[in-house]
Motif scaffolding. Structure first.
Motif, PDB file in Angstrom:
ATOM      1  N   UNK A 146      10.208  -7.174  -1.153  1.00  0.00           N
ATOM      2  CA  UNK A 146      10.164  -8.633  -1.100  1.00  0.00           C
ATOM      3  C   UNK A 146       9.136  -9.131  -0.100  1.00  0.00           C
ATOM      4  N   UNK A 147       9.011  -8.433   1.030  1.00  0.00           N
ATOM      5  CA  UNK A 147       8.016  -8.813   2.037  1.00  0.00           C
ATOM      6  C   UNK A 147       6.609  -8.612   1.512  1.00  0.00           C
ATOM      7  N   UNK A 148       6.380  -7.503   0.789  1.00  0.00           N
ATOM      8  CA  UNK A 148       5.057  -7.256   0.219  1.00  0.00           C
ATOM      9  C   UNK A 148       4.655  -8.373  -0.745  1.00  0.00           C
ATOM     10  N   UNK A 149       5.617  -8.880  -1.484  1.00  0.00           N
ATOM     11  CA  UNK A 149       5.327  -9.868  -2.526  1.00  0.00           C
ATOM     12  C   UNK A 149       5.305 -11.300  -1.998  1.00  0.00           C
ATOM     13  N   UNK A 150       5.572 -11.457  -0.715  1.00  0.00           N
ATOM     14  CA  UNK A 150       5.585 -12.790  -0.104  1.00  0.00           C
ATOM     15  C   UNK A 150       4.329 -12.984   0.735  1.00  0.00           C
ATOM     16  N   UNK A 151       3.698 -14.139   0.636  1.00  0.00           N
ATOM     17  CA  UNK A 151       2.508 -14.397   1.437  1.00  0.00           C
ATOM     18  C   UNK A 151       2.865 -14.307   2.922  1.00  0.00           C
TER      19      UNK A 151
ATOM     20  N   UNK B 277       2.028  -2.243   7.487  1.00  0.00           N
ATOM     21  CA  UNK B 277       0.774  -2.790   8.010  1.00  0.00           C
ATOM     22  C   UNK B 277       0.112  -1.801   8.970  1.00  0.00           C
ATOM     23  N   UNK B 278       0.908  -1.158   9.804  1.00  0.00           N
ATOM     24  CA  UNK B 278       0.368  -0.174  10.749  1.00  0.00           C
ATOM     25  C   UNK B 278      -0.260   1.009  10.021  1.00  0.00           C
ATOM     26  N   UNK B 279       0.386   1.458   8.932  1.00  0.00           N
ATOM     27  CA  UNK B 279      -0.136   2.582   8.169  1.00  0.00           C
ATOM     28  C   UNK B 279      -1.430   2.212   7.448  1.00  0.00           C
ATOM     29  N   UNK B 280      -1.504   0.998   6.929  1.00  0.00           N
ATOM     30  CA  UNK B 280      -2.743   0.537   6.294  1.00  0.00           C
ATOM     31  C   UNK B 280      -3.852   0.451   7.334  1.00  0.00           C
ATOM     32  N   UNK B 281      -3.544  -0.144   8.485  1.00  0.00           N
ATOM     33  CA  UNK B 281      -4.541  -0.243   9.560  1.00  0.00           C
ATOM     34  C   UNK B 281      -5.026   1.140   9.982  1.00  0.00           C
ATOM     35  N   UNK B 282      -4.104   2.092  10.047  1.00  0.00           N
ATOM     36  CA  UNK B 282      -4.452   3.455  10.439  1.00  0.00           C
ATOM     37  C   UNK B 282      -5.410   4.075   9.425  1.00  0.00           C
ATOM     38  N   UNK B 283      -5.118   3.911   8.156  1.00  0.00           N
ATOM     39  CA  UNK B 283      -5.993   4.442   7.111  1.00  0.00           C
ATOM     40  C   UNK B 283      -7.385   3.832   7.211  1.00  0.00           C
ATOM     41  N   UNK B 284      -7.467   2.519   7.358  1.00  0.00           N
ATOM     42  CA  UNK B 284      -8.752   1.829   7.396  1.00  0.00           C
ATOM     43  C   UNK B 284      -9.564   2.186   8.633  1.00  0.00           C
ATOM     44  N   UNK B 285      -8.903   2.606   9.688  1.00  0.00           N
ATOM     45  CA  UNK B 285      -9.590   2.901  10.954  1.00  0.00           C
ATOM     46  C   UNK B 285     -10.219   4.280  10.979  1.00  0.00           C
ATOM     47  N   UNK B 286      -9.995   5.096   9.929  1.00  0.00           N
ATOM     48  CA  UNK B 286     -10.517   6.465   9.919  1.00  0.00           C
ATOM     49  C   UNK B 286     -11.581   6.623   8.836  1.00  0.00           C
TER      50      UNK B 286
ATOM     51  N   UNK C 131       3.648   2.841   0.932  1.00  0.00           N
ATOM     52  CA  UNK C 131       3.423   1.939   2.062  1.00  0.00           C
ATOM     53  C   UNK C 131       1.975   1.446   2.133  1.00  0.00           C
ATOM     54  N   UNK C 132       1.010   2.291   1.713  1.00  0.00           N
ATOM     55  CA  UNK C 132      -0.393   1.893   1.890  1.00  0.00           C
ATOM     56  C   UNK C 132      -1.001   1.283   0.620  1.00  0.00           C
ATOM     57  N   UNK C 133      -0.265   1.262  -0.472  1.00  0.00           N
ATOM     58  CA  UNK C 133      -0.773   0.656  -1.700  1.00  0.00           C
ATOM     59  C   UNK C 133      -0.283  -0.782  -1.746  1.00  0.00           C
ATOM     60  N   UNK C 134      -1.103  -1.681  -1.222  1.00  0.00           N
ATOM     61  CA  UNK C 134      -0.664  -3.043  -0.967  1.00  0.00           C
ATOM     62  C   UNK C 134      -1.621  -4.072  -1.558  1.00  0.00           C
ATOM     63  N   UNK C 135      -1.087  -4.928  -2.416  1.00  0.00           N
ATOM     64  CA  UNK C 135      -1.885  -6.034  -2.963  1.00  0.00           C
ATOM     65  C   UNK C 135      -2.349  -6.932  -1.824  1.00  0.00           C
ATOM     66  N   UNK C 136      -3.641  -7.232  -1.825  1.00  0.00           N
ATOM     67  CA  UNK C 136      -4.206  -8.078  -0.787  1.00  0.00           C
ATOM     68  C   UNK C 136      -4.690  -7.312   0.427  1.00  0.00           C
ATOM     69  N   UNK C 137      -4.284  -6.070   0.546  1.00  0.00           N
ATOM     70  CA  UNK C 137      -4.707  -5.259   1.689  1.00  0.00           C
ATOM     71  C   UNK C 137      -5.536  -4.058   1.254  1.00  0.00           C
ATOM     72  N   UNK C 138      -5.038  -3.291   0.285  1.00  0.00           N
ATOM     73  CA  UNK C 138      -5.800  -2.125  -0.168  1.00  0.00           C
ATOM     74  C   UNK C 138      -6.234  -2.240  -1.629  1.00  0.00           C
TER      75      UNK C 138
ATOM     76  N   UNK D 230      -9.820  -2.100  -2.417  1.00  0.00           N
ATOM     77  CA  UNK D 230     -10.409  -2.766  -1.257  1.00  0.00           C
ATOM     78  C   UNK D 230     -10.752  -1.799  -0.130  1.00  0.00           C
ATOM     79  N   UNK D 231     -10.397  -0.533  -0.284  1.00  0.00           N
ATOM     80  CA  UNK D 231     -10.655   0.444   0.764  1.00  0.00           C
ATOM     81  C   UNK D 231     -12.034   1.058   0.528  1.00  0.00           C
TER      82      UNK D 231
END
Length: 210
Positions: free
Chosen positions: A56-61, A77-86, A110-117, A129-130
């Protein structure tokens, strides 16, 4: 150069995937003397599987999330940030029942996120987006797959390819530790996988070097 090393096997002392991954890291450090490695050990620190609150959180702005949703999405969010930082990714995992251990699947969830990855185009198509980056995948299977009729049963490899392509990453090399428990192949599975790593590294294209 920064590398994110995701390791999965709960067998910390005698894991074939861990052993080959460490051998690969040794070679990468020789090629990139300043290589910084971050290890995410999913056997030691397993990730929670997605639940209704997280989905529900993923699907909410972000600006519309409740306090509970904001807390629920923090780890993702931390896991996505970690992936993007490497700059590079190394996944070392056993193959269980033809596919991914659930803790590795949880990382992908966790890292497959609409709007983020990934995002949607105006036509409804999905785009990653990665930025592309080198990915090594060390996979250890107990029963031999290579050249066997059962090779088509492998669900691990196509999932990894598709899941990473989904977020924009296509620069993959697989290192299979094949037949670690089979009488005919168990003695040579790890040595042969180690022998393949140097060739693969030399053939691997790092976007920063192209």
């Amino acid at each position: 150069m920064k590398l994110l090393h995701i390791t999965v096997s709960p067998n910390r002392l005698n894991s074939a995937s861990r052993a080959v991954a460490e051998y690969l890291l040794t070679q990468l450090r020789q090629r990139y003397p300043g290589l910084q490695v971050t290890t995410l050990d999913l056997a030691q620190d397993p990730l929670p599987h997605l639940d209704a609150l997280m989905v529900g959180a993923f699907l909410t702005k972000p600006d519309a999330r409740s306090a509970g949703q904001q807390q629920a999405v923090q780890l993702s969010d931390q896991l996505v940030d970690q992936l993007l930082a490497h700059d590079m990714l190394l996944i070392a995992s056993p193959v269980w029942n033809l596919g991914l251990p659930s803790v590795l699947k949880a990382w992908f969830d966790h890292i497959t996120r609409a709007g983020r990855t990934f995002a949607f185009t105006a036509q409804g198509d999905k785009v990653g987006l990665v930025p592309d980056r080198p990915v090594f995948v060390v996979m250890a299977n107990g029963t031999p797959f290579i050249g066997q009729p059962t090779e088509q049963d492998d669900q691990f490899t196509p999932y990894i390819r598709t899941a990473l392509r989904y977020i924009g990453v296509t620069n993959l090399k697989f290192i299979r530790v094949d037949g670690t428990h089979h009488p005919r192949t168990k003695a040579c599975a790890v040595p042969e996988a180690m022998a393949a790593t140097e060739f693969l590294i030399n053939q691997f294209v790092n976007p920063q070097e192209s």
